[in-house]
Motif scaffolding. Sequence first.
Motif, PDB file in Angstrom:
ATOM      1  N   LEU A 201       0.837  -1.453   0.086  1.00  0.00           N
ATOM      2  CA  LEU A 201      -0.030  -0.176  -0.099  1.00  0.00           C
ATOM      3  C   LEU A 201       0.948   1.166   0.147  1.00  0.00           C
ATOM      4  O   LEU A 201       2.018   1.377   0.652  1.00  0.00           O
ATOM      5  CB  LEU A 201      -1.033  -0.139   1.154  1.00  0.00           C
ATOM      6  CG  LEU A 201      -1.784  -1.239   1.287  1.00  0.00           C
ATOM      7  CD1 LEU A 201      -2.994  -1.210   2.335  1.00  0.00           C
ATOM      8  CD2 LEU A 201      -2.690  -1.238   0.039  1.00  0.00           C
ATOM      9  N   LEU A 202       0.586   2.069  -0.720  1.00  0.00           N
ATOM     10  CA  LEU A 202       1.431   3.463  -0.965  1.00  0.00           C
ATOM     11  C   LEU A 202       0.874   4.626  -0.225  1.00  0.00           C
ATOM     12  O   LEU A 202      -0.492   5.052  -0.554  1.00  0.00           O
ATOM     13  CB  LEU A 202       1.489   3.778  -2.447  1.00  0.00           C
ATOM     14  CG  LEU A 202       2.286   4.957  -3.119  1.00  0.00           C
ATOM     15  CD1 LEU A 202       3.557   4.679  -2.814  1.00  0.00           C
ATOM     16  CD2 LEU A 202       1.983   4.997  -4.402  1.00  0.00           C
ATOM     17  N   TYR A 203       1.463   5.183   0.634  1.00  0.00           N
ATOM     18  CA  TYR A 203       1.201   6.351   1.439  1.00  0.00           C
ATOM     19  C   TYR A 203       1.779   7.683   0.572  1.00  0.00           C
ATOM     20  O   TYR A 203       2.853   7.708   0.216  1.00  0.00           O
ATOM     21  CB  TYR A 203       2.058   6.404   2.836  1.00  0.00           C
ATOM     22  CG  TYR A 203       1.327   5.277   3.722  1.00  0.00           C
ATOM     23  CD1 TYR A 203       0.584   5.782   4.807  1.00  0.00           C
ATOM     24  CD2 TYR A 203       1.689   3.999   3.726  1.00  0.00           C
ATOM     25  CE1 TYR A 203       0.158   4.751   5.574  1.00  0.00           C
ATOM     26  CE2 TYR A 203       1.172   2.999   4.398  1.00  0.00           C
ATOM     27  CZ  TYR A 203       0.357   3.508   5.484  1.00  0.00           C
ATOM     28  OH  TYR A 203      -0.120   2.591   6.691  1.00  0.00           O
ATOM     29  N   LEU A 204       0.842   8.636   0.738  1.00  0.00           N
ATOM     30  CA  LEU A 204       0.990   9.991   0.037  1.00  0.00           C
ATOM     31  C   LEU A 204       0.961  11.069   0.964  1.00  0.00           C
ATOM     32  O   LEU A 204      -0.314  11.229   1.452  1.00  0.00           O
ATOM     33  CB  LEU A 204       0.171  10.202  -1.184  1.00  0.00           C
ATOM     34  CG  LEU A 204       0.303   9.049  -2.412  1.00  0.00           C
ATOM     35  CD1 LEU A 204      -0.645   7.776  -2.272  1.00  0.00           C
ATOM     36  CD2 LEU A 204      -0.405   9.838  -3.641  1.00  0.00           C
ATOM     37  N   LEU A 228      -2.808  12.694   4.852  1.00  0.00           N
ATOM     38  CA  LEU A 228      -1.881  11.617   4.296  1.00  0.00           C
ATOM     39  C   LEU A 228      -2.752  10.613   3.799  1.00  0.00           C
ATOM     40  O   LEU A 228      -3.798  10.245   4.433  1.00  0.00           O
ATOM     41  CB  LEU A 228      -1.359  11.015   5.706  1.00  0.00           C
ATOM     42  CG  LEU A 228      -0.293   9.979   5.335  1.00  0.00           C
ATOM     43  CD1 LEU A 228       0.677  10.336   4.765  1.00  0.00           C
ATOM     44  CD2 LEU A 228       0.149   9.248   6.716  1.00  0.00           C
ATOM     45  N   LEU A 229      -2.503  10.326   2.596  1.00  0.00           N
ATOM     46  CA  LEU A 229      -3.601   9.162   1.670  1.00  0.00           C
ATOM     47  C   LEU A 229      -2.776   7.770   1.904  1.00  0.00           C
ATOM     48  O   LEU A 229      -1.497   7.792   1.955  1.00  0.00           O
ATOM     49  CB  LEU A 229      -3.755   9.706   0.268  1.00  0.00           C
ATOM     50  CG  LEU A 229      -4.101  11.050   0.020  1.00  0.00           C
ATOM     51  CD1 LEU A 229      -4.145  11.153  -1.615  1.00  0.00           C
ATOM     52  CD2 LEU A 229      -5.325  11.238   0.875  1.00  0.00           C
ATOM     53  N   ARG A 230      -3.560   6.718   1.710  1.00  0.00           N
ATOM     54  CA  ARG A 230      -3.239   5.592   1.569  1.00  0.00           C
ATOM     55  C   ARG A 230      -3.969   4.863   0.470  1.00  0.00           C
ATOM     56  O   ARG A 230      -5.146   4.704   0.666  1.00  0.00           O
ATOM     57  CB  ARG A 230      -3.246   4.645   2.911  1.00  0.00           C
ATOM     58  CG  ARG A 230      -2.611   3.169   2.748  1.00  0.00           C
ATOM     59  CD  ARG A 230      -2.499   2.595   4.182  1.00  0.00           C
ATOM     60  NE  ARG A 230      -3.908   1.967   4.535  1.00  0.00           N
ATOM     61  CZ  ARG A 230      -4.144   1.325   5.512  1.00  0.00           C
ATOM     62  NH1 ARG A 230      -3.126   0.721   6.081  1.00  0.00           N
ATOM     63  NH2 ARG A 230      -5.184   1.053   5.862  1.00  0.00           N
ATOM     64  N   ILE A 231      -3.116   4.287  -0.604  1.00  0.00           N
ATOM     65  CA  ILE A 231      -4.007   3.645  -1.650  1.00  0.00           C
ATOM     66  C   ILE A 231      -3.486   2.457  -2.129  1.00  0.00           C
ATOM     67  O   ILE A 231      -2.261   2.152  -1.749  1.00  0.00           O
ATOM     68  CB  ILE A 231      -3.818   4.621  -2.874  1.00  0.00           C
ATOM     69  CG1 ILE A 231      -2.293   4.781  -3.465  1.00  0.00           C
ATOM     70  CG2 ILE A 231      -4.425   6.290  -2.692  1.00  0.00           C
ATOM     71  CD1 ILE A 231      -2.314   5.557  -4.575  1.00  0.00           C
ATOM     72  N   ASP A 232      -3.931   1.761  -2.809  1.00  0.00           N
ATOM     73  CA  ASP A 232      -3.518   0.440  -3.593  1.00  0.00           C
ATOM     74  C   ASP A 232      -3.147   0.619  -4.672  1.00  0.00           C
ATOM     75  O   ASP A 232      -4.135   0.914  -5.617  1.00  0.00           O
ATOM     76  CB  ASP A 232      -4.177  -0.643  -3.284  1.00  0.00           C
ATOM     77  CG  ASP A 232      -3.948  -1.939  -4.001  1.00  0.00           C
ATOM     78  OD1 ASP A 232      -2.877  -2.035  -4.339  1.00  0.00           O
ATOM     79  OD2 ASP A 232      -4.714  -2.889  -3.975  1.00  0.00           O
ATOM     80  N   PRO A 233      -1.820   0.855  -5.401  1.00  0.00           N
ATOM     81  CA  PRO A 233      -1.515   1.489  -6.646  1.00  0.00           C
ATOM     82  C   PRO A 233      -1.656   0.331  -7.572  1.00  0.00           C
ATOM     83  O   PRO A 233      -1.828   0.825  -8.758  1.00  0.00           O
ATOM     84  CB  PRO A 233      -0.014   1.640  -6.308  1.00  0.00           C
ATOM     85  CG  PRO A 233       0.545   1.099  -5.352  1.00  0.00           C
ATOM     86  CD  PRO A 233      -0.551   0.762  -4.546  1.00  0.00           C
ATOM     87  N   ARG A 234      -2.039  -0.778  -6.973  1.00  0.00           N
ATOM     88  CA  ARG A 234      -2.086  -2.013  -8.234  1.00  0.00           C
ATOM     89  C   ARG A 234      -3.516  -2.279  -8.295  1.00  0.00           C
ATOM     90  O   ARG A 234      -4.201  -3.261  -9.195  1.00  0.00           O
ATOM     91  CB  ARG A 234      -1.470  -3.141  -7.880  1.00  0.00           C
ATOM     92  CG  ARG A 234      -0.091  -2.951  -7.458  1.00  0.00           C
ATOM     93  CD  ARG A 234       0.896  -2.661  -8.474  1.00  0.00           C
ATOM     94  NE  ARG A 234       1.363  -4.068  -9.262  1.00  0.00           N
ATOM     95  CZ  ARG A 234       1.831  -3.830 -10.503  1.00  0.00           C
ATOM     96  NH1 ARG A 234       2.180  -2.800 -11.353  1.00  0.00           N
ATOM     97  NH2 ARG A 234       2.328  -5.208 -11.121  1.00  0.00           N
ATOM     98  N   ILE A 245      -8.762   1.783  -3.450  1.00  0.00           N
ATOM     99  CA  ILE A 245      -8.815   2.277  -2.127  1.00  0.00           C
ATOM    100  C   ILE A 245      -8.765   1.008  -1.059  1.00  0.00           C
ATOM    101  O   ILE A 245      -9.823   0.167  -1.110  1.00  0.00           O
ATOM    102  CB  ILE A 245      -9.829   2.952  -1.912  1.00  0.00           C
ATOM    103  CG1 ILE A 245      -9.930   4.148  -2.966  1.00  0.00           C
ATOM    104  CG2 ILE A 245     -10.324   3.535  -0.524  1.00  0.00           C
ATOM    105  CD1 ILE A 245     -11.174   5.065  -3.036  1.00  0.00           C
ATOM    106  N   PRO A 246      -7.739   0.981  -0.268  1.00  0.00           N
ATOM    107  CA  PRO A 246      -7.911  -0.476   0.823  1.00  0.00           C
ATOM    108  C   PRO A 246      -9.151  -0.211   1.653  1.00  0.00           C
ATOM    109  O   PRO A 246      -9.487   0.593   2.155  1.00  0.00           O
ATOM    110  CB  PRO A 246      -6.598   0.118   1.636  1.00  0.00           C
ATOM    111  CG  PRO A 246      -5.897   0.972   0.745  1.00  0.00           C
ATOM    112  CD  PRO A 246      -6.646   1.666  -0.158  1.00  0.00           C
TER     113      PRO A 246
END
Length: 669
Positions: A201-204, A228-234, A245-246
């Motif tokens: 999971l990618l934090y931005l 602070l965002l957290r996404i699933d880039p895949r 979106i996790p």
Amino acid sequence: MPAAQAADGAVYDPVPTEPVASKLGLVLSEYARFPQSFTQPPLEDQRLNRIARINTIMELPDGSGRRAVPDLNGNLYLVENGVPHVYLDVRATFGAPFFSGKGLGQGFGYVTFHPDFKRNGVFYTIHTEDPLLTGAVPDYAQPNVQYHGVINEWTATDPAAGTFSGTHREILRIGFGGRIHGIQEINFNPYAKRGDADYGLLYLAVGDGGVGVGNTDPQNLAIPHGKLLRIDPRGTNAPNGKYGIPVGNPFVGQAGKRGEIYAYGFRDPHRFSWDKATGALYLGHIGEHAVESIYEVRPGDNFGWSDREGRYVFDRTPATPCDRLFPLPADDAGYQYPVAEYDHNPAPGWNCTSDVGVAVAGGFVYRGSAIPALKGKYIFGDLVSGWVFYTEASEMKRGQAPATIHRLNLFTAPGTPIRMQDISGPGSVGDPNRVDLRFGTDRSGELYILAKANGRIWKVTGTRTFAAGPVGTTRGKDTLRPTNWRPVTPSKWQFTGREVILAEAGVERPGPRRPFEYAILTAGPVLSSVEIKANVRLDTPVEITNRDVIIVFGYRSDTEFYYAHVSTDNTILPHNGIFKVNNADRERLDYQWNGRSRGANPAITDSDYHQVRVKHLPATGEIAVYLDGSKDPLMTARDTTFGSGRVGFGSFDNVGRTNSFQVTGTPAA
């Protein structure tokens, strides 16, 4: 609620205590240096005039030992055996829309590699684009967009290759209404294992665009700005279909709230990292008016901006520009506050609408193995001044008083004490006093320090203790005997054989600015290396804040010597610190001086006796001053002007006494 209704009385000094000087110092060994790069378009702000705007260093998660370094002006470098080469030219890939010459932090800001990069060749970048030169439409945007922050996913055909060849795709584009505070860092939790909920999971860290000072965007959960965002880039279940979106994110499925948001209430969430031992996520947050903060971040947290700055109410529409911060209301709730903090301490007469030049550079909790003295310390700094700090991770507790901040000394590999300006200034362009400090780590958890000023990286290769060398074994005798002292004005002094007393206040004398009254110990040889231990007392009432005591050393003449000044009030410009008088007005040498308004922390604040210890090693120039047996110095400095001299005791315009004066050192050659 307006701040004026929340509490009465603006706060002008939100963090009264300065960082504490530490006896510990980091040994820095140069690791790599980078070629000069230039902005596109040509820079408009001289703060961008740097050799190379390198932003971090990290090790690729493929076992190769290669390090990656992004330069905001466009190149992604790989470093092998300390030698960098261009892996990918991000600027050339995106052409005319790419820009790095308008506003701080613009350009190719960051890179991070998928934890399975060795197999899949996937990594991610941030860059900025000019909205007038691109036809792309942001997925999310503030009004009056000034630039786009763009996240791309890259897939290398051969992950082991020395230069990139492959494909890329855009996964997220955000429009910002100002020229600053964009997407500052993107990263994966490096300690999440395959199968963990956080793995992949990618934090931005997304800033407020520089406009949050006047609106509530960072509190608005319908937009990503100031979050602070957290996404699933895949993944693919985001509104644009380009990322996921996790399901474990705190606001997933809540009406009017973006599921990407992990935490919110940020102005400029600059750098973040995880503690390998505890899993805690720490984030360095650059303040607006006065407070630089370190936060521990948990899902769903609100860190307050722009209702709060640090642990104070922030007034977005103040009646006067300087009245921005106010105490918290009695019914305060719903916000998380810093686990460590320091403030700006502007100079007297500062225009409170201008930039002070203070900004935190977030760092890392050291969990490496090469430097045991750093275990458990969160190492960070100030990106402008180049000061390097630490706090004990065990002291950074939510809901408690902020952890003590210690300022680390620095040494070259041969052992010479330095400041970051000493090694980042040579070869720099623009302002050599602006370090533009950053931190990085490798897969072993070892630390690196970067400076944009001259585009160099140093590895932390060890620690040293400041002023730890021996001073010699020659001891002063009969140091309280009346005939062994030579005062400036004998009529103002009393020598009892048990005490040396300045009985009358001193008076300023012609010539360079220097202590008004002091007495020099004339017994014994002139010393080079020296350690002085004195029990001193201030005889003036506690109510008088402008009180003085000084210890003189390296004394050659009335206009050639050092002195350490201990005062009850460190807000008085000339006070607390280590000074040199060299046939000119006194010059401040101490490392604690912030260049604007503050010296060392207040020391003697009463009329009791206190032990002051001064150590001077002329060979290296190290000077350390200790108070009442503290393991860490009250102040430190470095200067090699006077290699020997005598010692003494005195004051400026107040009275005091010493009942013990022990001197140990090495006779001058």
